[in-house]
Design a protein around this motif. Structure first.
Motif, PDB file in Angstrom:
ATOM      1  N   GLU A 115       1.036  -1.103  -0.036  1.00 36.77           N
ATOM      2  CA  GLU A 115      -0.022  -0.054  -0.062  1.00 36.77           C
ATOM      3  C   GLU A 115       0.992   1.360   0.061  1.00 36.77           C
ATOM      4  O   GLU A 115       1.941   1.383   0.934  1.00 36.77           O
ATOM      5  CB  GLU A 115      -0.896  -0.044   1.411  1.00 36.77           C
TER       6      GLU A 115
ATOM      7  N   GLY B 151      -8.603   9.203  -7.286  1.00 38.86           N
ATOM      8  CA  GLY B 151     -10.061   8.362  -7.314  1.00 38.86           C
ATOM      9  C   GLY B 151      -9.971   7.720  -8.413  1.00 38.86           C
ATOM     10  O   GLY B 151     -10.966   6.880  -8.778  1.00 38.86           O
TER      11      GLY B 151
ATOM     12  N   GLU C 163      -6.073  -2.127  -5.704  1.00 39.89           N
ATOM     13  CA  GLU C 163      -7.226  -1.287  -4.968  1.00 39.89           C
ATOM     14  C   GLU C 163      -6.881   0.329  -5.043  1.00 39.89           C
ATOM     15  O   GLU C 163      -5.889   0.628  -4.641  1.00 39.89           O
ATOM     16  CB  GLU C 163      -7.486  -1.622  -3.596  1.00 39.89           C
ATOM     17  N   ILE C 164      -7.828   1.207  -5.112  1.00 35.53           N
ATOM     18  CA  ILE C 164      -7.665   2.489  -4.989  1.00 35.53           C
ATOM     19  C   ILE C 164      -8.448   2.961  -3.906  1.00 35.53           C
ATOM     20  O   ILE C 164      -9.668   2.812  -3.929  1.00 35.53           O
ATOM     21  CB  ILE C 164      -7.893   3.321  -6.270  1.00 35.53           C
ATOM     22  N   ARG C 165      -7.713   3.383  -2.824  1.00 34.51           N
ATOM     23  CA  ARG C 165      -8.516   3.952  -1.590  1.00 34.51           C
ATOM     24  C   ARG C 165      -8.534   5.477  -1.742  1.00 34.51           C
ATOM     25  O   ARG C 165      -8.077   6.002  -2.752  1.00 34.51           O
ATOM     26  CB  ARG C 165      -8.012   3.453  -0.436  1.00 34.51           C
ATOM     27  N   LYS C 166      -8.897   6.196  -0.703  1.00 36.20           N
ATOM     28  CA  LYS C 166      -8.976   7.680  -0.673  1.00 36.20           C
ATOM     29  C   LYS C 166      -7.533   8.298  -0.953  1.00 36.20           C
ATOM     30  O   LYS C 166      -7.634   9.070  -1.668  1.00 36.20           O
ATOM     31  CB  LYS C 166      -9.845   8.071   0.597  1.00 36.20           C
ATOM     32  N   THR C 167      -6.830   7.969  -0.134  1.00 36.72           N
ATOM     33  CA  THR C 167      -5.464   8.497  -0.273  1.00 36.72           C
ATOM     34  C   THR C 167      -4.324   7.645  -0.356  1.00 36.72           C
ATOM     35  O   THR C 167      -2.946   7.852  -0.623  1.00 36.72           O
ATOM     36  CB  THR C 167      -5.004   9.118   1.096  1.00 36.72           C
ATOM     37  N   THR C 168      -4.674   6.341  -0.645  1.00 33.58           N
ATOM     38  CA  THR C 168      -3.522   5.183  -1.146  1.00 33.58           C
ATOM     39  C   THR C 168      -3.900   4.358  -2.145  1.00 33.58           C
ATOM     40  O   THR C 168      -5.208   4.404  -2.565  1.00 33.58           O
ATOM     41  CB  THR C 168      -3.363   4.281   0.186  1.00 33.58           C
ATOM     42  N   ALA C 169      -2.991   3.617  -2.571  1.00 36.45           N
ATOM     43  CA  ALA C 169      -3.421   2.442  -3.538  1.00 36.45           C
ATOM     44  C   ALA C 169      -2.683   1.507  -3.144  1.00 36.45           C
ATOM     45  O   ALA C 169      -1.387   1.216  -2.585  1.00 36.45           O
ATOM     46  CB  ALA C 169      -2.848   3.173  -4.958  1.00 36.45           C
ATOM     47  N   VAL C 170      -3.093   0.340  -3.427  1.00 31.38           N
ATOM     48  CA  VAL C 170      -2.433  -1.202  -3.245  1.00 31.38           C
ATOM     49  C   VAL C 170      -2.047  -1.700  -4.735  1.00 31.38           C
ATOM     50  O   VAL C 170      -2.994  -1.710  -5.592  1.00 31.38           O
ATOM     51  CB  VAL C 170      -3.552  -2.201  -2.570  1.00 31.38           C
TER      52      VAL C 170
END
Length: 97
Positions: A3, A28, A83-90
């Motif tokens: 992440e 996003g 995965e893309i989260r609010k402020t991070t990406a996996v």
């Protein structure tokens, strides 16, 4: 899988032909990344959301990848945005093949 947030840097094995990948934007949509070239040539294929290369002085590659199929870079490395989260990406980075 790892992440990362904007500004995060991932060191890569020399065999991939890229220096450390830096995450430059997560909005996003696609995750934007950049890395210096350490070997001859560069190629990005299969990155969902598009992929491209650019030459910045000594040479480098920029990528915009969304969640989806893995991109193949320099025919040596597979990079997938899991995965893309609010402020991070996996991200999943592994040898191509």
């Amino acid at each position: 899988m790892v992440e990362v947030a904007v500004g995060g840097v991932l060191a890569l094995p020399e065999a991939y032909g890229l220096g450390p990948i830096e995450v430059t934007a997560i909005t996003g949509g696609p995750v934007e990344m950049a890395a210096p070239l350490t070997g001859p040539g560069s190629g990005v294929a299969g990155c969902s959301g598009g992929g491209g290369t650019s030459s910045d002085g000594g040479g480098g590659v920029t990528m915009k990848c969304g969640v989806g199929p893995a991109a193949t870079i320099n025919d040596a490395m597979s990079l997938k945005v899991a995965e893309i989260r609010k402020t991070t990406a996996v991200l999943r980075i592994e040898p191509a093949g």
